[in-house]
Scaffold this active site. Structure first.
Site, PDB file in Angstrom:
ATOM      1  CG  HIS A   1      -9.522  55.278 -31.488  1.00  0.00           C
ATOM      2  ND1 HIS A   1     -10.479  55.617 -30.545  1.00  0.00           N
ATOM      3  CD2 HIS A   1     -10.014  54.188 -32.139  1.00  0.00           C
ATOM      4  CE1 HIS A   1     -11.483  54.759 -30.615  1.00  0.00           C
ATOM      5  NE2 HIS A   1     -11.242  53.893 -31.585  1.00  0.00           N
TER       6      HIS A   1
ATOM      7  CG  HIS B   1     -12.597  52.818 -35.997  1.00  0.00           C
ATOM      8  ND1 HIS B   1     -13.889  52.494 -35.638  1.00  0.00           N
ATOM      9  CD2 HIS B   1     -11.858  52.677 -34.870  1.00  0.00           C
ATOM     10  CE1 HIS B   1     -13.933  52.186 -34.356  1.00  0.00           C
ATOM     11  NE2 HIS B   1     -12.712  52.303 -33.861  1.00  0.00           N
TER      12      HIS B   1
ATOM     13  CG  ASP C   1     -13.152  51.491 -29.805  1.00  0.00           C
ATOM     14  OD1 ASP C   1     -11.915  51.360 -29.725  1.00  0.00           O
ATOM     15  OD2 ASP C   1     -13.742  51.728 -30.873  1.00  0.00           O
TER      16      ASP C   1
ATOM     17  CD  GLU D   1      -7.646  51.264 -34.248  1.00  0.00           C
ATOM     18  OE1 GLU D   1      -7.479  51.822 -33.150  1.00  0.00           O
ATOM     19  OE2 GLU D   1      -8.568  50.453 -34.471  1.00  0.00           O
TER      20      GLU D   1
END
Length: 230
Positions: A84, A86, A97, A24
């Site tokens: 961010h 995935h 999250d 990530e």
């Protein structure tokens, strides 16, 4: 409510997310908010501090946050959220999250599939849950909050899966049915239309206000009907 990215901001998020795949990636979003519109003017990639679980979790250092905040304030901007990635997972918030999201800040997620294909979605946390927001990339035109400040789009002409010259012809014919100064939004997913449609409409006396990419998977052209068009 909507989130507006510059092409460079999108590229920075995507390239960083691809570079760290299959882990990530993460970063800080800088810009400004006016009402229900977020303009993201800068994406600042930072190292993922969660080295043990970097495949499915991320952590941003307070030092990186404070540095980004300092630089943003020098330019009269604010931190408006975080992004961010995935890896090989759809770009929707996980339970983790939600645990670490900040209320009122954007959570932009870049889904990276196979290290190459991407999908981007933006979400706003209200303290209890997430609300998905529309995401646009502004390719040409004025900032979104100033284009239709006192106007509303009169009609949306959805021409996805159509090709040229049908798209340009259909858009012109529809504009002829609208009164001068009204706004028409033309949606399409045939890339050559990006060049031909604006050129065609301007030559016929109409005004192009915006050209944008929607992360739903289509380009959109916002045009104002010309005052001397027949």
């Amino acid at each position: 409510m909507s989130v507006w990215l510059s092409p460079l901001v999108r590229e920075v998020m995507v390239e960083h997310s691809k570079m760290v795949y299959p882990n990530e990636g993460c970063g800080i979003l800088v810009g400004k908010r006016e009402g229900g519109i977020w303009q993201v003017l800068r994406a600042v990639p930072v190292p993922n501090r969660n080295e043990e679980r970097s495949r499915d979790k991320f952590e941003i250092s307070p030092k990186d946050y404070l540095q980004a905040e300092k630089e943003a304030r020098k330019d009269g901007l604010d931190i408006v959220g975080f992004f961010h990635s995935h890896p090989d997972v759809p770009p929707f918030p996980s339970l983790t999250d939600a645990q670490f999201a900040w209320s009122g800040f954007l959570t932009v997620i870049v889904g990276v599939f196979g290290g190459s294909k991407v999908r981007i979605r933006a979400h706003l946390f209200d303290g209890q849950g997430f609300r998905e927001l529309q995401v646009y990339v502004l390719l040409q035109g004025s900032p979104p909050c100033k284009v239709t400040e006192n106007e509303e789009v009169t009609e949306v002409l959805d021409l996805t899966d159509e090709v040229e010259p049908f798209v340009s012809i259909a858009a012109h014919q529809r504009l002829l049915t609208l009164s001068p100064e009204k706004l028409l939004l033309v949606r399409f997913n045939y890339e050559p239309v990006l060049q031909s449609l604006p050129r065609s409409l301007v030559s016929l006396g109409h005004q192009i206000l915006q050209i944008r990419w929607s992360e739903e998977g289509a380009w959109e052209v916002l045009a104002r009907v010309g005052s001397n068009v027949s």
